[in-house]
Design a protein around this motif. Sequence first.
Motif, PDB file in Angstrom:
ATOM      1  N   LEU A  11       0.819  -1.217   0.000  1.00  8.25           N
ATOM      2  CA  LEU A  11       0.000   0.000   0.000  1.00  8.25           C
ATOM      3  C   LEU A  11       0.852   1.267   0.000  1.00  8.25           C
ATOM      4  O   LEU A  11       0.374   2.333  -0.393  1.00  8.25           O
ATOM      5  N   ALA A  12       2.096   1.171   0.435  1.00 10.49           N
ATOM      6  CA  ALA A  12       2.961   2.349   0.489  1.00 10.49           C
ATOM      7  C   ALA A  12       3.218   2.914  -0.910  1.00 10.49           C
ATOM      8  O   ALA A  12       3.504   4.099  -1.052  1.00 10.49           O
ATOM      9  N   GLU A  13       3.098   2.064  -1.920  1.00  9.88           N
ATOM     10  CA  GLU A  13       3.339   2.510  -3.293  1.00  9.88           C
ATOM     11  C   GLU A  13       2.201   3.378  -3.821  1.00  9.88           C
ATOM     12  O   GLU A  13       2.431   4.364  -4.500  1.00  9.88           O
ATOM     13  N   ARG A  14       0.971   2.958  -3.522  1.00  5.99           N
ATOM     14  CA  ARG A  14      -0.233   3.680  -3.953  1.00  5.99           C
ATOM     15  C   ARG A  14      -1.449   2.939  -3.405  1.00  5.99           C
ATOM     16  O   ARG A  14      -1.341   1.778  -3.030  1.00  5.99           O
ATOM     17  N   PRO A  15      -2.614   3.586  -3.368  1.00  9.41           N
ATOM     18  CA  PRO A  15      -3.811   2.885  -2.905  1.00  9.41           C
ATOM     19  C   PRO A  15      -4.145   1.682  -3.804  1.00  9.41           C
ATOM     20  O   PRO A  15      -3.918   1.733  -5.019  1.00  9.41           O
ATOM     21  N   LYS A  16      -4.634   0.624  -3.171  1.00  9.42           N
ATOM     22  CA  LYS A  16      -4.976  -0.604  -3.896  1.00  9.42           C
ATOM     23  C   LYS A  16      -6.207  -1.242  -3.277  1.00  9.42           C
ATOM     24  O   LYS A  16      -6.524  -1.008  -2.118  1.00  9.42           O
ATOM     25  N   HIS A  17      -6.858  -2.087  -4.047  1.00 12.53           N
ATOM     26  CA  HIS A  17      -7.998  -2.848  -3.518  1.00 12.53           C
ATOM     27  C   HIS A  17      -7.536  -4.270  -3.189  1.00 12.53           C
ATOM     28  O   HIS A  17      -6.435  -4.683  -3.550  1.00 12.53           O
ATOM     29  N   ARG A  49      -8.777  -0.813  11.373  1.00 12.99           N
ATOM     30  CA  ARG A  49      -9.120  -0.689  12.792  1.00 12.99           C
ATOM     31  C   ARG A  49      -7.978  -0.097  13.607  1.00 12.99           C
ATOM     32  O   ARG A  49      -8.172   0.726  14.488  1.00 12.99           O
ATOM     33  N   ASP A  50      -6.735  -0.520  13.268  1.00 12.11           N
ATOM     34  CA  ASP A  50      -5.563  -0.067  14.014  1.00 12.11           C
ATOM     35  C   ASP A  50      -5.034   1.283  13.537  1.00 12.11           C
ATOM     36  O   ASP A  50      -4.045   1.783  14.078  1.00 12.11           O
ATOM     37  N   GLY A  51      -5.678   1.859  12.533  1.00 16.61           N
ATOM     38  CA  GLY A  51      -5.280   3.180  12.044  1.00 16.61           C
ATOM     39  C   GLY A  51      -4.098   3.174  11.088  1.00 16.61           C
ATOM     40  O   GLY A  51      -3.516   4.218  10.811  1.00 16.61           O
ATOM     41  N   PHE A  52      -3.737   1.994  10.562  1.00 18.77           N
ATOM     42  CA  PHE A  52      -2.598   1.898   9.652  1.00 18.77           C
ATOM     43  C   PHE A  52      -3.006   2.022   8.185  1.00 18.77           C
ATOM     44  O   PHE A  52      -2.160   2.275   7.320  1.00 18.77           O
ATOM     45  N   ALA A  53      -4.279   1.820   7.900  1.00 14.68           N
ATOM     46  CA  ALA A  53      -4.807   1.953   6.536  1.00 14.68           C
ATOM     47  C   ALA A  53      -6.184   2.575   6.635  1.00 14.68           C
ATOM     48  O   ALA A  53      -6.841   2.527   7.682  1.00 14.68           O
ATOM     49  N   GLU A  54      -6.608   3.160   5.521  1.00  7.89           N
ATOM     50  CA  GLU A  54      -7.932   3.771   5.482  1.00  7.89           C
ATOM     51  C   GLU A  54      -8.530   3.580   4.093  1.00  7.89           C
ATOM     52  O   GLU A  54      -7.805   3.343   3.122  1.00  7.89           O
ATOM     53  N   VAL A  55      -9.850   3.684   4.028  1.00 10.64           N
ATOM     54  CA  VAL A  55     -10.526   3.610   2.738  1.00 10.64           C
ATOM     55  C   VAL A  55     -10.223   4.899   1.989  1.00 10.64           C
ATOM     56  O   VAL A  55     -10.474   5.993   2.492  1.00 10.64           O
ATOM     57  N   ALA A  56      -9.648   4.760   0.796  1.00  9.94           N
ATOM     58  CA  ALA A  56      -9.304   5.928  -0.012  1.00  9.94           C
ATOM     59  C   ALA A  56     -10.462   6.298  -0.929  1.00  9.94           C
ATOM     60  O   ALA A  56     -10.753   7.474  -1.116  1.00  9.94           O
ATOM     61  N   GLU A  57     -11.097   5.291  -1.511  1.00  9.62           N
ATOM     62  CA  GLU A  57     -12.244   5.518  -2.386  1.00  9.62           C
ATOM     63  C   GLU A  57     -12.924   4.196  -2.673  1.00  9.62           C
ATOM     64  O   GLU A  57     -12.380   3.128  -2.401  1.00  9.62           O
ATOM     65  N   THR A  58     -14.098   4.278  -3.228  1.00 11.50           N
ATOM     66  CA  THR A  58     -14.825   3.102  -3.658  1.00 11.50           C
ATOM     67  C   THR A  58     -15.087   3.247  -5.145  1.00 11.50           C
ATOM     68  O   THR A  58     -15.553   4.291  -5.590  1.00 11.50           O
ATOM     69  N   GLN A  59     -14.776   2.219  -5.919  1.00  8.56           N
ATOM     70  CA  GLN A  59     -14.946   2.255  -7.367  1.00  8.56           C
ATOM     71  C   GLN A  59     -15.930   1.179  -7.793  1.00  8.56           C
ATOM     72  O   GLN A  59     -15.998   0.121  -7.196  1.00  8.56           O
ATOM     73  N   GLN A  60     -16.659   1.490  -8.870  1.00 13.87           N
ATOM     74  CA  GLN A  60     -17.508   0.479  -9.474  1.00 13.87           C
ATOM     75  C   GLN A  60     -17.510   0.732 -10.970  1.00 13.87           C
ATOM     76  O   GLN A  60     -18.138   1.652 -11.464  1.00 13.87           O
ATOM     77  N   GLY A  62     -18.454  -1.319 -13.933  1.00 11.53           N
ATOM     78  CA  GLY A  62     -19.053  -2.429 -14.641  1.00 11.53           C
ATOM     79  C   GLY A  62     -18.957  -3.773 -13.934  1.00 11.53           C
ATOM     80  O   GLY A  62     -19.320  -4.787 -14.496  1.00 11.53           O
ATOM     81  N   GLY A  63     -18.452  -3.800 -12.744  1.00 12.53           N
ATOM     82  CA  GLY A  63     -18.309  -5.048 -11.997  1.00 12.53           C
ATOM     83  C   GLY A  63     -18.662  -4.808 -10.555  1.00 12.53           C
ATOM     84  O   GLY A  63     -19.352  -3.849 -10.217  1.00 12.53           O
ATOM     85  N   PRO A  64     -18.163  -5.659  -9.689  1.00 11.90           N
ATOM     86  CA  PRO A  64     -18.446  -5.470  -8.271  1.00 11.90           C
ATOM     87  C   PRO A  64     -17.760  -4.213  -7.736  1.00 11.90           C
ATOM     88  O   PRO A  64     -16.760  -3.750  -8.278  1.00 11.90           O
ATOM     89  N   GLU A  65     -18.317  -3.697  -6.680  1.00 11.43           N
ATOM     90  CA  GLU A  65     -17.732  -2.511  -6.035  1.00 11.43           C
ATOM     91  C   GLU A  65     -16.377  -2.882  -5.440  1.00 11.43           C
ATOM     92  O   GLU A  65     -16.215  -3.925  -4.839  1.00 11.43           O
ATOM     93  N   ARG A  66     -15.404  -2.005  -5.665  1.00 11.43           N
ATOM     94  CA  ARG A  66     -14.060  -2.242  -5.134  1.00 11.43           C
ATOM     95  C   ARG A  66     -13.677  -1.106  -4.213  1.00 11.43           C
ATOM     96  O   ARG A  66     -13.736   0.058  -4.596  1.00 11.43           O
ATOM     97  N   THR A  67     -13.257  -1.484  -3.020  1.00 13.79           N
ATOM     98  CA  THR A  67     -12.826  -0.499  -2.042  1.00 13.79           C
ATOM     99  C   THR A  67     -11.311  -0.378  -2.131  1.00 13.79           C
ATOM    100  O   THR A  67     -10.597  -1.369  -1.978  1.00 13.79           O
ATOM    101  N   MET A  68     -10.871   0.842  -2.383  1.00 13.51           N
ATOM    102  CA  MET A  68      -9.428   1.115  -2.460  1.00 13.51           C
ATOM    103  C   MET A  68      -8.947   1.528  -1.074  1.00 13.51           C
ATOM    104  O   MET A  68      -9.575   2.367  -0.421  1.00 13.51           O
ATOM    105  N   TYR A  69      -7.824   0.927  -0.655  1.00 11.80           N
ATOM    106  CA  TYR A  69      -7.238   1.246   0.645  1.00 11.80           C
ATOM    107  C   TYR A  69      -5.928   1.991   0.441  1.00 11.80           C
ATOM    108  O   TYR A  69      -5.192   1.734  -0.514  1.00 11.80           O
TER     109      TYR A  69
END
Length: 168
Positions: A11-17, A49-60, A62-69
């Motif tokens: 995740l340090a490189e960039r947000p990912k799902h 929960r531990d504050g080390f990652a957070e939801v950056a965005e949610t994408q959809q 044409g497929g299932p919703e993807r949460t980017m962290y």
Amino acid sequence: MSTAHVMLGLLAERPKHGYELKKEHDHRLAGAKPLAYGQVYATLQRLERDGFAEVAETQQEGGPERTMYAITGSGREELARWLNTVEPPAPYVASSLFARVAVAGRGADGYLLRQREAHLARMRELTAAKAAGPPAQVLAADFALQHLDADLRWIETALSRLKENNDA
């Protein structure tokens, strides 16, 4: 290996799902046990929960919703702490190879000979895989080969000691 810390590093490189994190983990840690999707999402929840990652965005798209962290500042600090912590050498022998020989005692030579053949066969496979593999696969093969080589040296030592004890 700490799955949470590896995921923070990715995740340090960039947000990912989650799906992307799983695929990248399995690619970069070639030779390691692949992550289960459930483990990825459970780890992401703990990191959030531990504050080390957070939801950056949610994408959809044409497929299932993807949460980017995304990694947080605290996550970067935790990752830096982990990367700078020296791994203590293993204080105990925790190998099924050693356990079998210790239990078999003087009768372990047949097992050791069979195990040596299995190690050599695996070493041939890994050497062949290195020939055309990507860098992560080559590094994983080198790591495994050197551990197998250490096992083989120990097997030879054990066979020699067992022979000395049987001859005495």
